[in-house]
Design a protein around this motif. Structure first.
Motif, PDB file in Angstrom:
ATOM      1  N   GLU A  37       0.914  -1.353   0.018  1.00 52.71           N
ATOM      2  CA  GLU A  37      -0.101   0.109   0.016  1.00 52.71           C
ATOM      3  C   GLU A  37       0.968   1.197   0.034  1.00 52.71           C
ATOM      4  O   GLU A  37       0.679   2.299  -0.756  1.00 52.71           O
ATOM      5  N   MET A  38       1.926   1.402   0.601  1.00 48.36           N
ATOM      6  CA  MET A  38       2.696   2.438   0.753  1.00 48.36           C
ATOM      7  C   MET A  38       3.506   2.517  -0.503  1.00 48.36           C
ATOM      8  O   MET A  38       3.526   3.657  -0.976  1.00 48.36           O
ATOM      9  N   LYS A  41       0.994   4.166  -2.768  1.00 48.75           N
ATOM     10  CA  LYS A  41       0.955   5.568  -2.652  1.00 48.75           C
ATOM     11  C   LYS A  41       1.974   6.371  -2.875  1.00 48.75           C
ATOM     12  O   LYS A  41       1.985   7.437  -3.393  1.00 48.75           O
ATOM     13  N   ALA A  42       3.185   5.735  -2.976  1.00 51.12           N
ATOM     14  CA  ALA A  42       4.640   6.399  -3.355  1.00 51.12           C
ATOM     15  C   ALA A  42       4.359   6.763  -4.931  1.00 51.12           C
ATOM     16  O   ALA A  42       4.905   7.832  -5.368  1.00 51.12           O
ATOM     17  N   GLN A  45       2.278   9.568  -5.653  1.00 59.15           N
ATOM     18  CA  GLN A  45       3.223  10.827  -5.379  1.00 59.15           C
ATOM     19  C   GLN A  45       4.056  11.401  -6.364  1.00 59.15           C
ATOM     20  O   GLN A  45       4.429  12.405  -6.711  1.00 59.15           O
ATOM     21  N   LYS A  76       8.265   9.819   2.758  1.00 57.45           N
ATOM     22  CA  LYS A  76       7.794   9.238   3.988  1.00 57.45           C
ATOM     23  C   LYS A  76       7.167   7.920   3.714  1.00 57.45           C
ATOM     24  O   LYS A  76       7.412   6.729   4.217  1.00 57.45           O
ATOM     25  N   TYR A  77       6.240   7.770   2.509  1.00 61.65           N
ATOM     26  CA  TYR A  77       5.862   6.577   2.026  1.00 61.65           C
ATOM     27  C   TYR A  77       7.029   5.340   1.706  1.00 61.65           C
ATOM     28  O   TYR A  77       6.755   4.356   2.225  1.00 61.65           O
ATOM     29  N   GLU A  78       8.017   5.813   1.035  1.00 55.09           N
ATOM     30  CA  GLU A  78       8.975   4.964   0.628  1.00 55.09           C
ATOM     31  C   GLU A  78       9.789   4.512   1.743  1.00 55.09           C
ATOM     32  O   GLU A  78       9.944   3.421   1.915  1.00 55.09           O
ATOM     33  N   THR A  80       8.535   4.268   4.957  1.00 55.74           N
ATOM     34  CA  THR A  80       7.690   3.304   5.439  1.00 55.74           C
ATOM     35  C   THR A  80       7.639   1.643   4.791  1.00 55.74           C
ATOM     36  O   THR A  80       7.651   0.835   5.641  1.00 55.74           O
TER      37      THR A  80
END
Length: 129
Positions: A37-38, A41-42, A45, A76-78, A80
């Motif tokens: 999921e992260m 989202k990355a 972005q 942040k997403y990467e 995480t």
């Protein structure tokens, strides 16, 4: 706290109390799903950041703010996702170490208990059962 942060917090608490193969395997799957999921989202972005960079003239003074905000979210997403992948690997390792003990068939577990009971009887023949 965002929903994803709350979810990670719940997973972290469950990770501290994990004791069995099934517990660790479940956590590994949860971390793996969160990492996917992260990464999704990355990727969103990245596309948004590319758009802001190519079409900054559409946003005037806000263009740089949008770019920096989007870039921060991307990182942040990467980060995480990387952490979640490491945690998934850790829990898979823990599960693999516990697997031989947790995957005994009911017959094998009965046989092991019988063997333990027989050992008790043999160790003290005067003791009544």
């Amino acid at each position: 706290m965002s929903p994803l942060e709350a979810q990670n917090d719940n997973i972290n608490r469950a990770g501290k109390s994990a004791k069995t193969y099934a517990d660790h395997e479940k956590l590994a799957k949860q971390y793996q799903n969160t990492a996917k999921e992260m990464l999704r989202k990355a990727e969103e972005q990245k596309k948004l950041l590319q758009h802001y960079e190519e079409k900054s003239y559409l946003y005037g003074r806000q263009a740089q703010d949008k770019q920096s905000h989007t870039s921060a979210l991307l990182h942040k997403y990467e980060r995480t996702a990387e952490e979640d992948i490491k945690l998934a690997a850790f829990h898979r390792q823990m599960a693999s170490e516990l697997a031989p003990r947790d995957h005994a068939t009911p017959a094998e577990k009965r046989q092991e208990r019988n063997h333990e009971n027989n050992a008790k009887v043999e160790s003290d023949p005067n003791e009544q059962i």
